[in-house]
Design a protein around this motif. Structure first.
Motif, short mmCIF file in Angstrom:
data_model
loop_
_atom_site.label_atom_id
_atom_site.label_comp_id
_atom_site.label_asym_id
_atom_site.label_seq_id
_atom_site.Cartn_x
_atom_site.Cartn_y
_atom_site.Cartn_z
N GLY A 132 28.81 -98.44 82.66
CA GLY A 132 29.87 -98.68 81.78
C GLY A 132 30.69 -99.93 82.21
O GLY A 132 30.83 -100.74 81.19
N TYR A 133 30.79 -100.08 83.09
CA TYR A 133 31.78 -101.18 83.76
C TYR A 133 30.71 -102.68 83.46
O TYR A 133 31.34 -103.53 83.00
CB TYR A 133 32.09 -101.25 85.09
CG TYR A 133 33.53 -100.68 85.12
CD1 TYR A 133 34.79 -101.36 84.67
CD2 TYR A 133 33.85 -99.32 85.68
CE1 TYR A 133 35.98 -100.69 84.66
CE2 TYR A 133 34.96 -98.69 85.77
CZ TYR A 133 36.17 -99.42 85.33
OH TYR A 133 37.53 -98.95 85.37
N THR A 134 29.54 -102.23 83.95
CA THR A 134 28.67 -103.43 83.62
C THR A 134 28.61 -103.97 82.30
O THR A 134 28.50 -105.23 81.83
CB THR A 134 27.19 -102.97 84.11
OG1 THR A 134 27.23 -102.72 85.57
CG2 THR A 134 26.26 -104.29 84.02
N VAL A 135 28.41 -103.04 81.08
CA VAL A 135 28.46 -103.41 79.73
C VAL A 135 29.78 -103.82 79.39
O VAL A 135 29.71 -104.98 78.82
CB VAL A 135 28.29 -101.97 78.90
CG1 VAL A 135 28.42 -102.27 77.54
CG2 VAL A 135 27.00 -101.52 79.17
N LEU A 136 30.87 -103.52 79.89
CA LEU A 136 32.08 -104.28 79.82
C LEU A 136 32.32 -105.75 80.17
O LEU A 136 32.70 -106.47 79.43
CB LEU A 136 33.12 -103.17 80.08
CG LEU A 136 33.58 -101.79 79.53
CD1 LEU A 136 34.75 -101.19 80.18
CD2 LEU A 136 34.12 -102.42 78.05
N ILE A 137 31.77 -105.79 81.36
CA ILE A 137 31.95 -107.26 82.16
C ILE A 137 31.04 -108.10 81.32
O ILE A 137 31.38 -109.35 81.20
CB ILE A 137 31.88 -107.34 83.65
CG1 ILE A 137 30.66 -106.90 83.83
CG2 ILE A 137 32.92 -106.38 84.21
CD1 ILE A 137 30.38 -107.07 85.78
N GLU A 138 29.95 -107.73 80.87
CA GLU A 138 29.08 -108.46 80.33
C GLU A 138 29.68 -109.01 78.83
O GLU A 138 29.29 -109.69 78.23
CB GLU A 138 27.53 -108.01 80.06
CG GLU A 138 26.93 -108.01 81.32
CD GLU A 138 26.12 -109.51 81.42
OE1 GLU A 138 26.07 -110.06 80.72
OE2 GLU A 138 25.60 -109.60 82.57
N ALA A 139 30.29 -108.03 78.28
CA ALA A 139 30.90 -108.22 77.13
C ALA A 139 32.12 -109.14 76.89
O ALA A 139 32.41 -109.99 76.06
CB ALA A 139 31.32 -106.97 76.13
N PHE A 140 33.08 -108.89 78.04
CA PHE A 140 34.30 -109.57 78.21
C PHE A 140 34.40 -110.90 78.92
O PHE A 140 34.96 -111.86 78.80
CB PHE A 140 35.35 -108.69 78.79
CG PHE A 140 35.86 -107.67 77.73
CD1 PHE A 140 37.30 -107.84 77.11
CD2 PHE A 140 35.29 -106.57 77.54
CE1 PHE A 140 37.73 -107.04 75.94
CE2 PHE A 140 35.82 -105.62 76.67
CZ PHE A 140 36.85 -105.71 75.81
N TRP A 141 33.31 -111.10 80.04
CA TRP A 141 33.19 -112.34 80.82
C TRP A 141 32.12 -112.99 80.56
O TRP A 141 30.99 -112.54 80.04
CB TRP A 141 33.17 -111.79 82.34
CG TRP A 141 34.25 -110.86 83.09
CD1 TRP A 141 35.49 -110.57 82.28
CD2 TRP A 141 34.41 -110.26 83.90
NE1 TRP A 141 36.02 -109.62 82.96
CE2 TRP A 141 35.49 -109.51 84.09
CE3 TRP A 141 33.67 -110.33 85.27
CZ2 TRP A 141 35.87 -108.87 85.40
CZ3 TRP A 141 33.79 -109.67 86.46
CH2 TRP A 141 35.18 -108.95 86.54
N SER A 142 32.12 -114.56 80.83
CA SER A 142 31.12 -115.22 80.69
C SER A 142 30.20 -114.91 82.20
O SER A 142 30.68 -114.49 83.09
CB SER A 142 31.64 -116.55 80.80
OG SER A 142 32.41 -116.99 82.18
N LYS A 143 29.10 -115.53 82.16
CA LYS A 143 28.10 -115.24 83.01
C LYS A 143 28.93 -116.20 84.38
O LYS A 143 28.74 -115.63 85.45
CB LYS A 143 26.86 -116.01 82.68
CG LYS A 143 25.93 -115.23 81.90
CD LYS A 143 25.26 -113.84 82.76
CE LYS A 143 24.36 -113.07 81.66
NZ LYS A 143 23.90 -111.85 82.43
#
Length: 230
Positions: A132-143
């Protein structure tokens, strides 16, 4: 149960669900711009009396060679996936099904989510939260932000967190000044930072670092770190 009481219970359940959703989203949004003050692992080790050496550095103050090294060693498809490397996961499942030693399929994004937001362990609850957190950081953060956070919270020796602290401990220099060989050695010990040394490595780390340094050329030539490095 009366209608008002039923509505009250539904409201409480709804509020609880809302909090469960907003807390992770809020935490991810905040750390998209603010460095983590600490992590669960740092706290766990602190409770055992181990002081943390944690020195945040922006990505501009970390050698590009270390970025290339960790992508080569940990996640060559980092720039092309959205948090999960499905081929690596399939290989891990096949290996486990055949009764072989458990293989990991974690991407840099997954490791960042685990390191920043979750406790250590391998139970299904933690793995589910990690996804779940992986999905969130990929959505909110840049690579670029994901790699920046990863390099700053990863453990590189007992109680040593982040590229700057690791560079100072193992090579007596800033993370900005790492050579390709030094970067490869740091990446080589990431899977077992409490077991291996980067400065005076044994045969295994030397061999692994040599392979990583060779792969860094591929990362650079094929633009596999292009989503991070300008």
């Amino acid at each position: 149960m009366s209608a008002p009481r039923r509505l009250g219970c539904l409201g409480a359940v709804g509020l609880f669900i809302l909090v469960l959703v907003l807390l992770p989203v809020g935490g991810v949004a905040i750390h998209g711009v603010v460095p983590p003050l600490t992590t669960f692992l740092m706290v766990e080790q602190g409770l055992k009396g181990k002081k943390a050496d944690y020195r945040w550095r922006g990505l501009n103050d970390i050698s590009p060679r270390l970025v290339e090294a960790v992508i080569a060693a940990e996640d060559a498809t980092f720039c092309s996936h959205r948090g999960f490397d499905m081929k690596a996961i399939e290989k891990a499942l096949e290996s486990n099904a055949r009764g072989r030693r458990v293989r990991g399929g974690s991407t840099i994004s997954q490791q960042t989510a685990k390191n920043v937001f979750l406790w250590s362990g391998r139970n299904w609850l933690r793995k589910g939260m990690e996804a779940g957190y992986t999905v969130l950081i990929e959505a909110f953060w840049s690579k670029r932000r994901i790699v920046e956070v990863y390099l700053n919270v990863a453990e590189w020796a007992p109680g040593v967190y982040g590229a700057e602290a690791a560079s100072q401990k193992w090579f007596g220099k800033s993370a900005a000044d790492l050579t390709p060989r030094e970067a490869a050695r740091l990446a080589a010990i990431l899977p077992s930072p409490r077991r291996y040394q980067a400065a005076s490595p044994g045969p295994y780390v030397r061999r692994r670092a040599s392979r990583i340094q060779a792969a860094m050329g591929t990362v650079r030539n094929e633009g596999l770190a292009g989503c991070v490095l300008d």
